[in-house]
Design an enzyme around this catalytic site. Structure first.
Site, PDB file in Angstrom:
ATOM      1  N   SER A   1       1.206  -1.382  -0.108  1.00 57.84           N
ATOM      2  CA  SER A   1      -0.050  -0.298   0.142  1.00 57.84           C
ATOM      3  C   SER A   1       1.160   0.999  -0.141  1.00 57.84           C
ATOM      4  O   SER A   1       1.915   0.807   0.292  1.00 57.84           O
ATOM      5  CB  SER A   1      -1.148   0.063   0.820  1.00 57.84           C
ATOM      6  OG  SER A   1      -1.610   1.444   1.141  1.00 57.84           O
TER       7      SER A   1
ATOM      8  N   TYR B   1      -2.076  -0.949  10.160  1.00 60.99           N
ATOM      9  CA  TYR B   1      -1.986  -1.560   8.715  1.00 60.99           C
ATOM     10  C   TYR B   1      -0.940  -0.896   7.623  1.00 60.99           C
ATOM     11  O   TYR B   1      -0.452  -2.160   7.444  1.00 60.99           O
ATOM     12  CB  TYR B   1      -3.550  -0.719   8.146  1.00 60.99           C
ATOM     13  CG  TYR B   1      -3.564  -1.000   6.590  1.00 60.99           C
ATOM     14  CD1 TYR B   1      -4.355  -2.092   6.346  1.00 60.99           C
ATOM     15  CD2 TYR B   1      -3.325  -0.179   6.031  1.00 60.99           C
ATOM     16  CE1 TYR B   1      -4.601  -2.150   4.975  1.00 60.99           C
ATOM     17  CE2 TYR B   1      -4.200  -0.115   4.948  1.00 60.99           C
ATOM     18  CZ  TYR B   1      -4.091  -1.601   4.404  1.00 60.99           C
ATOM     19  OH  TYR B   1      -4.744  -1.079   2.661  1.00 60.99           O
TER      20      TYR B   1
END
Length: 258
Positions: free
Chosen positions: A137, A150
């Protein structure tokens, strides 16, 4: 070629399975959504006339990677393309996050991904090579409150993938880390009008567009791919954001959560 795609029952994972089937690759698709994964398999097999095996499995278990490899060996299937896509997302302060939820994300994004790369990488080495694509990401380079676990796990995936690409190169195995910003799926909990607005502004990318480009980069053996000009411009800038600006951004985002 035979591709194994995790988290393929919806969203980006389903798009990976669809794009690979469209290109003529046979598939093993895995998800913890039993009904949906079997439906995706049936659709892809009928639409693209490829062999598609669907497996219902919780990949957030320590033994999941070993079980997947054992299944492939028992059925005589040699995976040549591995797409580690399965993932979860939550937006919350760590003090407000249940321990089990944190453990699930760490297991799924860190241990399962690492073990899948190790186990199937060993098989690819024996079979003369292959391709591995890991979903990281844009947040791998950021430190935002609310997504602490995350972004840390996505940072691990990116760093692990780029290093592994250098190790595996001599065995004719490529490893590609894909690092998108916002993707137009339900993962982030945004309302549909905001999702449409984000796509129009170029802040968010449709999953089919992301996947098409990511697979092309994988076959070109690119180590790291950040899709979108805006994201590539944004990346060096965000590293220098002051704390007050980051906090303000995350507060705005939190208001738009469903």
């Amino acid at each position: 070629m035979l591709a194994l795609v995790t988290g393929a029952s919806s969203g980006i994972g389903e798009q990976y399975a669809t794009e690979l089937a469209k290109q003529g690759h046979h598939l093993i698709i895995v998800s913890n959504q039993e009904k949906e994964i079997h439906e995706v398999a049936e659709r892809l097999a009928n639409e693209y006339h490829v062999e598609v095996e669907s497996l219902y499995m919780d990949l957030a278990r320590n033994e999941a990677a070993e079980e997947l490899l054992a299944h492939c060996k028992e059925s005589g299937k040699k995976v040549e393309i591995l797409v580690n896509n399965a993932g979860v997302f939550f937006f919350n302060d760590l003090t407000k996050t249940a321990m089990k939820r944190m453990e699930l994300m760490l297991q799924l994004h860190v241990m399962t991904v690492a073990k899948m790369c190790k186990l199937f990488g060993d098989e690819m080495k024996e079979n003369g090579g292959g391709y591995i694509l890991n979903m990281s990401s844009l947040s791998a380079w950021t430190t935002f409150p609310g997504i602490t676990v995350y972004e840390a796990t996505k940072s691990f995936i990116n760093s692990f993938s780029v290093s592994l690409a250098r190790e595996y190169k001599k065995y004719n195995i490529s490893v590609t880390s894909v690092c998108p910003g916002a993707v137009d799926t339900g993962l982030y909990g945004l309302s549909m009008p905001l999702r449409k607005l984000a796509v129009r502004l170029g802040v968010s990318i449709p999953p089919e567009k992301l996947v098409h480009k990511a697979i092309a980069k994988m076959f070109k053996k690119k180590k790291c791919y950040v899709p979108g000009l805006i994201n590539r411009i944004f990346l060096p800038v965000v590293k220098h954001f002051p704390d007050w600006a980051i906090s303000l951004i995350m507060k705005k985002i939190e208001k738009f959560q469903k």
